[in-house]
Design an enzyme around this catalytic site. Structure first.
Site, PDB file in Angstrom:
ATOM      1  N   LYS A  12       0.821  -1.211   0.000  1.00 40.04           N
ATOM      2  CA  LYS A  12       0.000   0.000   0.000  1.00 40.04           C
ATOM      3  C   LYS A  12       0.868   1.280   0.000  1.00 40.04           C
ATOM      4  O   LYS A  12       2.070   1.228   0.289  1.00 40.04           O
ATOM      5  CB  LYS A  12      -0.920  -0.025   1.225  1.00 40.04           C
ATOM      6  CG  LYS A  12      -1.998  -1.127   1.170  1.00 40.04           C
ATOM      7  CD  LYS A  12      -2.914  -1.017   2.395  1.00 40.04           C
ATOM      8  CE  LYS A  12      -4.052  -2.013   2.345  1.00 40.04           C
ATOM      9  NZ  LYS A  12      -4.950  -1.856   3.531  1.00 40.04           N
ATOM     10  N   TYR A  52     -12.581  -2.203  -3.726  1.00 38.26           N
ATOM     11  CA  TYR A  52     -13.027  -2.376  -2.332  1.00 38.26           C
ATOM     12  C   TYR A  52     -14.555  -2.369  -2.208  1.00 38.26           C
ATOM     13  O   TYR A  52     -15.078  -2.068  -1.139  1.00 38.26           O
ATOM     14  CB  TYR A  52     -12.435  -1.273  -1.451  1.00 38.26           C
ATOM     15  CG  TYR A  52     -11.062  -1.577  -0.869  1.00 38.26           C
ATOM     16  CD1 TYR A  52     -10.791  -2.794  -0.211  1.00 38.26           C
ATOM     17  CD2 TYR A  52     -10.039  -0.635  -0.918  1.00 38.26           C
ATOM     18  CE1 TYR A  52      -9.547  -3.054   0.341  1.00 38.26           C
ATOM     19  CE2 TYR A  52      -8.781  -0.891  -0.360  1.00 38.26           C
ATOM     20  CZ  TYR A  52      -8.544  -2.104   0.273  1.00 38.26           C
ATOM     21  OH  TYR A  52      -7.318  -2.349   0.838  1.00 38.26           O
ATOM     22  N   HIS A 118      -2.196  -5.320   1.539  1.00 39.08           N
ATOM     23  CA  HIS A 118      -3.498  -5.959   1.326  1.00 39.08           C
ATOM     24  C   HIS A 118      -3.245  -7.397   0.909  1.00 39.08           C
ATOM     25  O   HIS A 118      -2.271  -7.680   0.206  1.00 39.08           O
ATOM     26  CB  HIS A 118      -4.277  -5.251   0.204  1.00 39.08           C
ATOM     27  CG  HIS A 118      -5.449  -6.068  -0.282  1.00 39.08           C
ATOM     28  ND1 HIS A 118      -6.675  -6.028   0.323  1.00 39.08           N
ATOM     29  CD2 HIS A 118      -5.548  -6.999  -1.282  1.00 39.08           C
ATOM     30  CE1 HIS A 118      -7.493  -6.879  -0.291  1.00 39.08           C
ATOM     31  NE2 HIS A 118      -6.835  -7.477  -1.267  1.00 39.08           N
ATOM     32  N   GLU A 129      -9.614 -10.703  -7.582  1.00 35.25           N
ATOM     33  CA  GLU A 129      -8.658  -9.599  -7.406  1.00 35.25           C
ATOM     34  C   GLU A 129      -7.481  -9.709  -8.381  1.00 35.25           C
ATOM     35  O   GLU A 129      -6.978  -8.691  -8.868  1.00 35.25           O
ATOM     36  CB  GLU A 129      -8.160  -9.570  -5.959  1.00 35.25           C
ATOM     37  CG  GLU A 129      -9.278  -9.188  -4.990  1.00 35.25           C
ATOM     38  CD  GLU A 129      -8.834  -9.120  -3.529  1.00 35.25           C
ATOM     39  OE1 GLU A 129      -9.677  -8.765  -2.686  1.00 35.25           O
ATOM     40  OE2 GLU A 129      -7.655  -9.409  -3.234  1.00 35.25           O
TER      41      GLU A 129
HETATM   42  P1  IDP Z   1      -7.906  -6.658   5.770  1.00 36.24           P
HETATM   43  O1  IDP Z   1      -7.095  -5.692   4.929  1.00 36.24           O
HETATM   44  O2  IDP Z   1      -7.136  -7.154   6.955  1.00 36.24           O
HETATM   45  O3  IDP Z   1      -8.521  -7.758   4.946  1.00 36.24           O
HETATM   46  P2  IDP Z   1     -10.558  -5.484   5.851  1.00 36.24           P
HETATM   47  O4  IDP Z   1     -11.526  -5.649   6.969  1.00 36.24           O
HETATM   48  O5  IDP Z   1     -10.833  -6.218   4.569  1.00 36.24           O
HETATM   49  O6  IDP Z   1      -9.098  -5.808   6.408  1.00 36.24           O
HETATM   50  O7  IDP Z   1     -10.485  -3.917   5.547  1.00 36.24           O
HETATM   51  C1  IDP Z   1      -9.866  -3.439   4.384  1.00 36.24           C
HETATM   52  C2  IDP Z   1      -8.968  -2.298   4.760  1.00 36.24           C
HETATM   53  O8  IDP Z   1      -9.777  -1.235   5.244  1.00 36.24           O
HETATM   54  C3  IDP Z   1      -7.984  -2.578   5.905  1.00 36.24           C
HETATM   55  O9  IDP Z   1      -6.799  -3.173   5.477  1.00 36.24           O
HETATM   56  C4  IDP Z   1      -7.735  -1.198   6.441  1.00 36.24           C
HETATM   57  O10 IDP Z   1      -6.793  -0.513   5.649  1.00 36.24           O
HETATM   58  C5  IDP Z   1      -9.094  -0.531   6.267  1.00 36.24           C
HETATM   59  N1  IDP Z   1      -9.878  -0.611   7.500  1.00 36.24           N
HETATM   60  C6  IDP Z   1     -10.478  -1.695   8.028  1.00 36.24           C
HETATM   61  N2  IDP Z   1     -11.128  -1.408   9.162  1.00 36.24           N
HETATM   62  C7  IDP Z   1     -10.926  -0.082   9.371  1.00 36.24           C
HETATM   63  C8  IDP Z   1     -11.355   0.824  10.386  1.00 36.24           C
HETATM   64  O11 IDP Z   1     -12.040   0.467  11.347  1.00 36.24           O
HETATM   65  N3  IDP Z   1     -10.941   2.109  10.230  1.00 36.24           N
HETATM   66  C9  IDP Z   1     -10.175   2.543   9.191  1.00 36.24           C
HETATM   67  N4  IDP Z   1      -9.761   1.716   8.218  1.00 36.24           N
HETATM   68  C10 IDP Z   1     -10.127   0.423   8.308  1.00 36.24           C
HETATM   69 MG    MG Z   2      -9.955  -7.694   3.451  1.00 36.17          MG
END
Ligand code: IDP
Ligand code: MG
Length: 136
Positions: A12, A52, A118, A129
């Site tokens: 990222k 996303y 990611h 993806e």
């Molecule tokens: P992951 O990347 O671990 O799979 P996901 O729940 O899919 O997590 O969320 C995608 C991305 O969104 C996360 O990597 C993070 O950058 C962002 N994100 C997730 N939850 C939050 C939050 O509560 N606040 C701000 N950003 C978040």
């Molecule tokens: Mg995710």
């Protein structure tokens, strides 16, 4: 039984900006991942919104898409036995504060939003993806 899989990884903007891409790639390779394809690109906000889409109802969706499109990223197809799960394990928890020692997010993540990498969360999403970034 061999179960060679492919998954999508993104380094990222926060990590690319700090020139951590080579070190992160080395962490993948040290764990036996093969980088099948990679490219450094910057995407439009509209592309981040499409990538996303599963998160479109979340309160952080707009910030997330602004962030992912804010600077260069490195997109990679990684291959290894059980690559999807192995990558999630190497990445660590979404919030770097909760990520285990030795994980990428523990080592390099700054915050829950600037968490450096990611990774696809299922085999099905990995296919989608990978096509999103590499379909010719
Ligand atoms: P992951 O990347 O671990 O799979 P996901 O729940 O899919 O997590 O969320 C995608 C991305 O969104 C996360 O990597 C993070 O950058 C962002 N994100 C997730 N939850 C939050 C939050 O509560 N606040 C701000 N950003 C978040
Ligand atoms: Mg995710």
């Amino acid at each position: 039984m061999s179960n060679l899989e492919r998954t999508l990884s993104i380094i990222k903007p926060d990590a690319v900006e700090r020139n951590l891409d080579d070190q992160i790639k080395k962490m993948f390779e040290n764990q036996g991942f093969k980088i099948i394809k990679e490219k450094k690109i910057q995407i439009e906000k509209s592309e981040a919104e499409s990538f996303y889409k599963v998160h479109e109802t979340k309160p952080f969706f707009n910030d997330l898409c602004t962030y992912l499109s804010s600077g260069p990223i490195v997109v990679m197809i990684l291959q290894k036995e059980n690559a999807v799960l192995a990558n999630r394990k190497l990445m660590g928890a979404t919030n770097p504060k909760n990520a285990e020692q030795g994980t990428i997010r523990r080592k390099y993540g700054i915050s829950i939003d600037k968490n450096s990498v990611h990774g696809s969360d299922s085999i099905e999403n990995a296919k989608t993806e990978i096509d999103f970034f590499f379909k010719e």
